[in-house]
Design an enzyme around this catalytic site. Structure first.
Site, PDB file in Angstrom:
ATOM      1  N   HIS A 154     -56.267  -3.657  14.368  1.00 53.86           N
ATOM      2  CA  HIS A 154     -56.948  -4.951  14.307  1.00 53.86           C
ATOM      3  C   HIS A 154     -58.222  -4.997  15.133  1.00 53.86           C
ATOM      4  O   HIS A 154     -58.764  -6.070  15.369  1.00 53.86           O
ATOM      5  CB  HIS A 154     -55.990  -6.073  14.742  1.00 53.86           C
ATOM      6  CG  HIS A 154     -54.750  -6.106  13.919  1.00 53.86           C
ATOM      7  ND1 HIS A 154     -53.564  -5.533  14.345  1.00 53.86           N
ATOM      8  CD2 HIS A 154     -54.508  -6.595  12.673  1.00 53.86           C
ATOM      9  CE1 HIS A 154     -52.647  -5.688  13.400  1.00 53.86           C
ATOM     10  NE2 HIS A 154     -53.180  -6.320  12.380  1.00 53.86           N
ATOM     11  N   GLY A 155     -58.676  -3.849  15.615  1.00 52.12           N
ATOM     12  CA  GLY A 155     -59.972  -3.775  16.273  1.00 52.12           C
ATOM     13  C   GLY A 155     -60.014  -4.094  17.756  1.00 52.12           C
ATOM     14  O   GLY A 155     -61.097  -4.296  18.307  1.00 52.12           O
TER      15      GLY A 155
END
Length: 198
Positions: A154-155
């Site tokens: 999810h970064g």
């Protein structure tokens, strides 16, 4: 020997043979049952402290160990990496590691470590439990990347002390497990220096 004596000898022999075979069968049957109640070696070791040799660890290198079923990363930072850590504070959500549950008191500092050049972190993202990638090289994730850990799920981004950057899904810094050094080239993960297990 008369017939009655022969029958008695045969009975004794058969009784003894049945007793031996029956006893052996009971033992063979009981072993799996009793071993079911004993924890496996893996289960026993899962909570036990883990010792790692870091004598050959060079700047930018990482080794992995498993403690309590979690990946633990042990890595060496360069002098430049250590010097850069305070410069990132204004880009981080918790630069001073104020969430006490994320590290032992002796790791509540800029490097989040006992020795600034050696990092010890649980390799699980604090967002949804993915395992971030070790990207120590500046620019290896994006142009402004200073080096650290990047979670591809999810970064979420973390610096080389495991401190979370602002504006990413992860709510807190990466966890620092309890650990200590019995010698310069060895680290024990999973207990404090006084021998108290986590």
């Amino acid at each position: 020997m008369n017939q009655e004596g022969a029958d008695r000898s045969r009975r004794r022999f058969l009784t003894g043979a049945v007793t031996v075979v029956g006893g052996a069968g009971a033992v063979v049957t009981a072993i799996p049952f009793l071993s079911y109640w004993q924890p496996s070696a893996r289960t026993q070791a899962a909570g036990a402290p883990v010792e790692a040799d870091i004598s050959q660890l060079r700047p930018g290198q990482r080794i992995n160990v498993e403690w309590r079923g979690k990946p633990v990363w042990i890595f060496r930072r360069s002098e430049e990496d250590v010097e850069q850590l305070p410069e990132l504070n204004d880009r981080l959500s918790d630069p001073e590691s104020k969430v006490a549950s994320q590290q032992p008191p002796y790791a509540q500092n800029t490097a989040r470590a006992i020795k600034p050049e050696i990092g010890v972190l649980v390799g699980i993202c604090t967002h949804l439990g993915c395992s971030p990638l070790f990207r120590p090289e500046a620019g290896s994730v994006d142009a402004g990347w200073p080096g650290g850990f990047f979670c591809p799920c999810h970064g979420s981004k973390f610096d080389l002390a495991g401190r979370v950057f602002q504006g990413v899904p992860a709510p807190t810094n990466l966890e620092v497990p309890p650990y200590w050094y019995p010698s310069d080239g060895r680290v024990i993960v999973g207990e404090h220096q006084d021998g108290e297990a986590a």
